[in-house]
Write a protein that holds these residues in place. Structure first.
Motif, PDB file in Angstrom:
ATOM      1  N   MET A   1     -31.688  50.471  71.146  1.00 30.30           N
ATOM      2  CA  MET A   1     -30.238  50.613  71.010  1.00 30.30           C
ATOM      3  C   MET A   1     -29.492  50.010  72.197  1.00 30.30           C
ATOM      4  SD  MET A   1     -29.837  51.951  68.166  1.00 30.30           S
ATOM      5  CE  MET A   1     -31.371  51.247  67.567  1.00 30.30           C
ATOM      6  N   LEU A   2     -30.220  49.777  73.272  1.00 21.00           N
ATOM      7  CA  LEU A   2     -29.583  49.259  74.472  1.00 21.00           C
ATOM      8  C   LEU A   2     -29.715  47.755  74.609  1.00 21.00           C
ATOM      9  CD1 LEU A   2     -30.766  51.967  76.979  1.00 21.00           C
ATOM     10  CD2 LEU A   2     -28.481  51.671  76.052  1.00 21.00           C
ATOM     11  N   GLN A   3     -30.521  47.167  73.710  1.00 22.07           N
ATOM     12  CA  GLN A   3     -30.758  45.733  73.887  1.00 22.07           C
ATOM     13  C   GLN A   3     -29.477  44.946  73.704  1.00 22.07           C
ATOM     14  OE1 GLN A   3     -33.939  44.187  71.611  1.00 22.07           O
ATOM     15  NE2 GLN A   3     -35.493  45.369  72.721  1.00 22.07           N
ATOM     16  N   ILE A   4     -29.428  43.884  74.455  1.00 24.05           N
ATOM     17  CA  ILE A   4     -28.230  43.061  74.449  1.00 24.05           C
ATOM     18  C   ILE A   4     -28.484  41.813  73.626  1.00 24.05           C
ATOM     19  CG2 ILE A   4     -26.758  41.652  75.930  1.00 24.05           C
ATOM     20  CD1 ILE A   4     -27.770  43.806  78.133  1.00 24.05           C
ATOM     21  N   THR A   5     -27.742  41.553  72.623  1.00 18.90           N
ATOM     22  CA  THR A   5     -27.804  40.307  71.893  1.00 18.90           C
ATOM     23  C   THR A   5     -26.625  39.473  72.316  1.00 18.90           C
ATOM     24  OG1 THR A   5     -26.617  41.435  70.148  1.00 18.90           O
ATOM     25  CG2 THR A   5     -28.972  41.153  69.860  1.00 18.90           C
ATOM     26  N   SER A   6     -27.566  38.216  72.356  1.00 18.78           N
ATOM     27  CA  SER A   6     -26.545  37.294  72.729  1.00 18.78           C
ATOM     28  C   SER A   6     -25.569  37.151  71.433  1.00 18.78           C
ATOM     29  CB  SER A   6     -27.115  36.036  73.294  1.00 18.78           C
ATOM     30  OG  SER A   6     -27.813  36.360  74.418  1.00 18.78           O
TER      31      SER A   6
ATOM     32  N   LEU B   1     -15.044  52.548  70.113  1.00 19.67           N
ATOM     33  CA  LEU B   1     -15.415  53.888  69.652  1.00 19.67           C
ATOM     34  C   LEU B   1     -16.611  54.397  70.452  1.00 19.67           C
ATOM     35  CD1 LEU B   1     -15.186  53.637  65.750  1.00 19.67           C
ATOM     36  CD2 LEU B   1     -13.366  53.891  67.423  1.00 19.67           C
ATOM     37  N   ILE B   2     -17.489  53.475  70.806  1.00 20.24           N
ATOM     38  CA  ILE B   2     -18.701  53.856  71.536  1.00 20.24           C
ATOM     39  C   ILE B   2     -18.369  54.119  72.999  1.00 20.24           C
ATOM     40  CG2 ILE B   2     -21.076  53.190  72.011  1.00 20.24           C
ATOM     41  CD1 ILE B   2     -20.673  51.135  69.676  1.00 20.24           C
ATOM     42  N   GLU B   3     -17.609  53.216  73.574  1.00 26.57           N
ATOM     43  CA  GLU B   3     -17.190  53.414  74.964  1.00 26.57           C
ATOM     44  C   GLU B   3     -16.525  54.763  75.161  1.00 26.57           C
ATOM     45  OE1 GLU B   3     -15.958  49.051  76.755  1.00 26.57           O
ATOM     46  OE2 GLU B   3     -14.415  50.367  75.967  1.00 26.57           O
ATOM     47  N   ARG B   4     -15.704  55.117  74.186  1.00 26.31           N
ATOM     48  CA  ARG B   4     -14.909  56.327  74.333  1.00 26.31           C
ATOM     49  C   ARG B   4     -15.658  57.580  73.895  1.00 26.31           C
ATOM     50  NH1 ARG B   4      -9.455  55.403  74.507  1.00 26.31           N
ATOM     51  NH2 ARG B   4      -9.343  57.663  74.651  1.00 26.31           N
ATOM     52  N   GLY B   5     -16.909  57.397  73.439  1.00 29.69           N
ATOM     53  CA  GLY B   5     -17.715  58.556  73.084  1.00 29.69           C
ATOM     54  C   GLY B   5     -17.439  59.112  71.699  1.00 29.69           C
ATOM     55  N   LEU B   6     -16.667  58.399  70.862  1.00 30.56           N
ATOM     56  CA  LEU B   6     -16.436  58.880  69.497  1.00 30.56           C
ATOM     57  C   LEU B   6     -17.689  58.686  68.651  1.00 30.56           C
ATOM     58  CD1 LEU B   6     -12.808  57.520  68.993  1.00 30.56           C
ATOM     59  CD2 LEU B   6     -13.488  59.903  69.151  1.00 30.56           C
ATOM     60  N   LEU B   7     -18.455  57.672  68.974  1.00 28.67           N
ATOM     61  CA  LEU B   7     -19.777  57.468  68.355  1.00 28.67           C
ATOM     62  C   LEU B   7     -20.783  57.262  69.472  1.00 28.67           C
ATOM     63  CD1 LEU B   7     -19.096  54.950  65.416  1.00 28.67           C
ATOM     64  CD2 LEU B   7     -19.620  57.392  65.235  1.00 28.67           C
ATOM     65  N   GLU B   8     -21.980  57.813  69.292  1.00 25.93           N
ATOM     66  CA  GLU B   8     -23.021  57.635  70.297  1.00 25.93           C
ATOM     67  C   GLU B   8     -23.925  56.471  69.895  1.00 25.93           C
ATOM     68  OE1 GLU B   8     -23.590  59.336  73.168  1.00 25.93           O
ATOM     69  OE2 GLU B   8     -21.664  60.299  72.763  1.00 25.93           O
ATOM     70  N   PRO B   9     -24.409  55.709  70.863  1.00 23.25           N
ATOM     71  CA  PRO B   9     -25.438  54.722  70.518  1.00 23.25           C
ATOM     72  C   PRO B   9     -26.609  55.434  69.840  1.00 23.25           C
ATOM     73  CG  PRO B   9     -24.663  54.397  72.761  1.00 23.25           C
ATOM     74  CD  PRO B   9     -24.051  55.669  72.272  1.00 23.25           C
ATOM     75  N   GLY B  10     -27.142  54.843  68.794  1.00 20.14           N
ATOM     76  CA  GLY B  10     -28.236  55.468  68.051  1.00 20.14           C
ATOM     77  C   GLY B  10     -27.782  56.207  66.801  1.00 20.14           C
ATOM     78  N   THR B  11     -26.483  56.426  66.652  1.00 22.27           N
ATOM     79  CA  THR B  11     -25.968  57.082  65.451  1.00 22.27           C
ATOM     80  C   THR B  11     -26.357  56.266  64.211  1.00 22.27           C
ATOM     81  OG1 THR B  11     -24.077  57.900  66.698  1.00 22.27           O
ATOM     82  CG2 THR B  11     -23.881  57.900  64.285  1.00 22.27           C
ATOM     83  N   VAL B  12     -26.784  56.955  63.173  1.00 22.26           N
ATOM     84  CA  VAL B  12     -27.127  56.272  61.922  1.00 22.26           C
ATOM     85  C   VAL B  12     -25.895  56.241  61.015  1.00 22.26           C
ATOM     86  CG1 VAL B  12     -28.545  56.332  59.842  1.00 22.26           C
ATOM     87  CG2 VAL B  12     -29.531  56.963  62.058  1.00 22.26           C
TER      88      VAL B  12
ATOM     89  N   ALA C   1     -27.756  51.851  58.848  1.00 22.91           N
ATOM     90  CA  ALA C   1     -27.893  51.000  60.045  1.00 22.91           C
ATOM     91  C   ALA C   1     -27.625  51.863  61.255  1.00 22.91           C
ATOM     92  CB  ALA C   1     -26.918  49.823  59.986  1.00 22.91           C
ATOM     93  N   LYS C   2     -28.164  51.430  62.370  1.00 22.09           N
ATOM     94  CA  LYS C   2     -27.969  52.195  63.589  1.00 22.09           C
ATOM     95  C   LYS C   2     -26.996  51.502  64.538  1.00 22.09           C
ATOM     96  CE  LYS C   2     -32.172  54.874  64.104  1.00 22.09           C
ATOM     97  NZ  LYS C   2     -33.420  54.993  64.869  1.00 22.09           N
ATOM     98  N   VAL C   3     -26.271  52.317  65.257  1.00 27.27           N
ATOM     99  CA  VAL C   3     -25.286  51.816  66.218  1.00 27.27           C
ATOM    100  C   VAL C   3     -25.973  51.515  67.541  1.00 27.27           C
ATOM    101  CG1 VAL C   3     -23.240  52.412  67.561  1.00 27.27           C
ATOM    102  CG2 VAL C   3     -23.438  53.153  65.173  1.00 27.27           C
ATOM    103  N   ARG C   4     -25.758  50.315  68.044  1.00 22.64           N
ATOM    104  CA  ARG C   4     -26.303  49.991  69.356  1.00 22.64           C
ATOM    105  C   ARG C   4     -25.209  50.034  70.420  1.00 22.64           C
ATOM    106  NH1 ARG C   4     -30.579  45.334  69.261  1.00 22.64           N
ATOM    107  NH2 ARG C   4     -28.800  43.991  68.862  1.00 22.64           N
ATOM    108  N   ALA C   5     -25.648  50.108  71.640  1.00 19.25           N
ATOM    109  CA  ALA C   5     -24.688  50.381  72.727  1.00 19.25           C
ATOM    110  C   ALA C   5     -23.652  49.285  72.903  1.00 19.25           C
ATOM    111  CB  ALA C   5     -25.441  50.573  74.046  1.00 19.25           C
ATOM    112  N   ASP C   6     -23.994  48.066  72.486  1.00 21.27           N
ATOM    113  CA  ASP C   6     -23.053  46.972  72.711  1.00 21.27           C
ATOM    114  C   ASP C   6     -22.092  46.782  71.550  1.00 21.27           C
ATOM    115  OD1 ASP C   6     -24.656  45.935  70.778  1.00 21.27           O
ATOM    116  OD2 ASP C   6     -25.217  44.106  71.869  1.00 21.27           O
ATOM    117  N   GLY C   7     -22.129  47.682  70.581  1.00 14.63           N
ATOM    118  CA  GLY C   7     -21.187  47.584  69.476  1.00 14.63           C
ATOM    119  C   GLY C   7     -21.723  46.801  68.291  1.00 14.63           C
ATOM    120  N   THR C   8     -22.992  46.428  68.335  1.00 11.11           N
ATOM    121  CA  THR C   8     -23.605  45.809  67.160  1.00 11.11           C
ATOM    122  C   THR C   8     -24.335  46.880  66.362  1.00 11.11           C
ATOM    123  OG1 THR C   8     -25.608  45.270  68.400  1.00 11.11           O
ATOM    124  CG2 THR C   8     -23.906  43.575  68.273  1.00 11.11           C
TER     125      THR C   8
END
Lengths: 367, 367
Positions: free
Chosen positions: B270-275, B287-298, B308-315
């Motif tokens: 979930m933390l990987q960075i895509t170019s 939404l992720i930055e502000r904590g409304l959704l957590e990375p890893g949320t399905v 699909a799962k939410v990754r930390a970079d918004g993908t």
DNA sequence: GAAGACGCTGAATCAGCGC
DNA sequence: TGCGCTGATTCAGCGTCTT
């Protein structure tokens, strides 16, 4: 290279004109403490432009090693100190200075400002609605420029048209971040060949807000790096005097042509600044003298919790305190201060009317 | 006063811990060229004098800590040069430094940065959604703080996750001005007495974006003025190592307790960075930055057929695809396009809530 | 319980005149 | 220049209490 001899100090200001030549020399030719506001858009540091000039017009050589970088920062700093000092001399004690820059130079300018005794009031961010994207994708889009607004000293009673700024912003305090487009379209000056006349022409909206914020009609605004003359154009439009300094004869030509076409706001009244601070002062006692309030009238506080009586000499007396409307208002609340005009009310038709109402009435009568 | 002898240089880094004591001494104890990124929130040298009251007579609780007091600009400059030098020694050649400040200090810091050979990449403006007003109406609302992002040198191959920043911003380049609220509400650390634990706690969303922009998972992030430990908390959450330096034992205690409660994003992957026009655009990443959704949320599709799962970079990442909410939505359906905001939902209380719901919530917050 | 009123607070270089 | 008096001045968000 021909170098003009230092000009003697003028005794009167060359209002609404452009002085050709070096900024620092020209500043030194002006009488001291004569300028109300300075707006400056100094050349940026060399790392982008490669076009840094020393005060004597010689060009600084390009650089690519650390020693030279340091030398160039030092050169830029000297240039900055020189023009900031010269600007400070001509600025009135209650005048203020605006400088705009980017991260290449603004930090150096800001530090020198402070060193020279200027007193920072705000740093203001111009957020561009339409910045140039970062093509290589190696940084954030550089979407803003920074302006520093400072007074000549910490003791300066600088001009700030708070009410005007608040009105301009839908009755909310104007913030330190301003959203505006860059100068483009028909506002952007171009030669007959269609090539832009100046590389860094600032939008008029930016100067409009600056002049509206920090000057009053009739003030003298100086711009030591006049360029295409945006400062002069907006100053003329808003009924302020301008003095421009510019080295490049071609820019002077462009700016003169531009400013000559500007129509000033025709009605003086449209330029007047309304400010509560500048309204004539009405002592509380006058309300009694004029019969708007009778001695012995019982005043009630806004929240209804306190009362006090009006005495013939314009003081109030409550159960425990006596003094001015402000003093008694503060004392009954145990507050450090109080605006008695807003705090004390007269009961009338079942409502509490602040005594400020009577003041406004009297003010209107007194014209 | 007992003064610790200079610590010998460590050969290994004290990862994920807080070093108690003076910033410069602690920096000097660390091995050189060992740190990937430094975030620094040095004292601002505010120079407050007297008290400030709001219009309702309540007192503003300003910063009056001893650590913010310096005798003069020269003293502050020496302090700045000392810690910037020490920081540069421990920074890897390809590492970068962030500093945050206000107009009181940031210009001095910026100038010294340049003098020492750091290479500025951007100045980034944190625009506050909810700044403190200017109570006396004498200036513009001071509504922002400035951050400088710089590499160790002009030759540095610094880390910048351009794609992550772009997806965090709905496929537009991230700009140099960031809109975020100040730290308040439940995020603000308070003692049992309800008093704020630290006068200048920074919001986690700010550090989230910084760490996402300029580090990768496993990197070592150092904060020489650790305070309440925001840097450490976000670093732990995002799978980065942190090293904090803090002088005040009470702040250390607060920060340790805080960080111990942080749950790292559980899955490494979930933390990987895509170019839209009239309403303000809200990038999904916010939404992720502000904590409304957590990375890893399905997330589940509206029809319940895809996840699909939410990754930390918004993908998003599904079994077969990865990309923006729109791209993955289109791909799983085999459709040419898809509005991810309507397509993806979060299960909550037995219902599927479209992620657009959260966008609207954030929009309301951001006005 | 929901909606609204009210209070509190945040990195703040925060007044000006007349005697 | 120093002191004392007059009197001008707030936005957004969160938490608590009242209706």
């Amino acid at each position: 290279m021909t170098k003009k001899a230092p000009k003697p100090h003028l005794t009167t200001l060359p209002l609404d004109s452009i002085i050709g030549g070096d900024s620092i020399e020209a500043l030194n030719s002006l009488p001291e403490a004569s300028i109300d506001m300075i707006f400056a858009d100094p050349p940026y540091n060399l790392q982008l432009s490669g076009e840094l000039h020393r005060p004597n017009n010689s060009r600084v050589d390009g650089v690519d090693n650390d020693w030279d970088k340091f030398a160039d920062f030092a050169t830029y700093d000297r240039f900055t100190v020189d023009w900031l000092k010269a600007a400070r001399r001509v600025l009135k004690d209650d005048g203020s200075l605006w400088v705009i820059g980017s991260y290449h130079n603004i930090f150096r300018v800001g530090a020198k400002l402070q060193d020279l005794g200027y007193w920072m009031l705000n740093d203001v961010i111009w957020r561009k609605t339409n910045p140039m994207p970062n093509f290589r994708g190696r940084r954030f889009t550089n979407a803003h420029e920074t302006m520093i607004w400072c007074a000549k000293s910490a003791e300066s009673r600088y001009q700030f048209n708070y009410e005007a700024m608040k009105t301009l912003n839908d009755d909310l305090q104007m913030r330190s971040d301003w959203l505006m487009p860059i100068c483009s379209g028909s506002e952007r000056l171009k030669g007959e060949d269609g090539v832009k006349s100046h590389p860094t022409q600032k939008p008029e909206a930016l100067l409009y807000r600056i002049l509206m914020a920090a000057t009053k009609p009739g003030d003298v605004v100086l711009d030591p790096f006049f360029g295409s003359g945006t400062t002069g154009a907006v100053a003329k439009k808003l009924g302020r005097h301008y003095i421009g300094i510019e080295r490049d004869p071609n820019y002077i030509k462009v700016a003169r042509a531009r400013i000559s076409k500007v129509q000033p706001v025709p009605e003086k009244e449209m330029l007047q600044i309304t400010s509560k601070r500048e309204e004539p002062r009405i002592p509380f006692g006058w309300l009694i003298e004029r019969g708007l309030l009778e001695p012995g009238t019982v005043l009630t506080s806004t929240n209804g919790r306190f009362t006090a009586k009006v005495r013939a000499d314009g003081t109030l007396i409550s159960s425990d305190h006596r003094g001015s409307i402000h003093q008694v208002g503060a004392a009954v609340q145990g507050a450090p201060a109080c605006n008695g005009w807003q705090f004390w009310c007269v009961p009338r038709e079942g409502q509490l009317i602040p005594i400020d109402y009577y003041r406004q009435q009297l003010r209107a009568e007194l014209h």
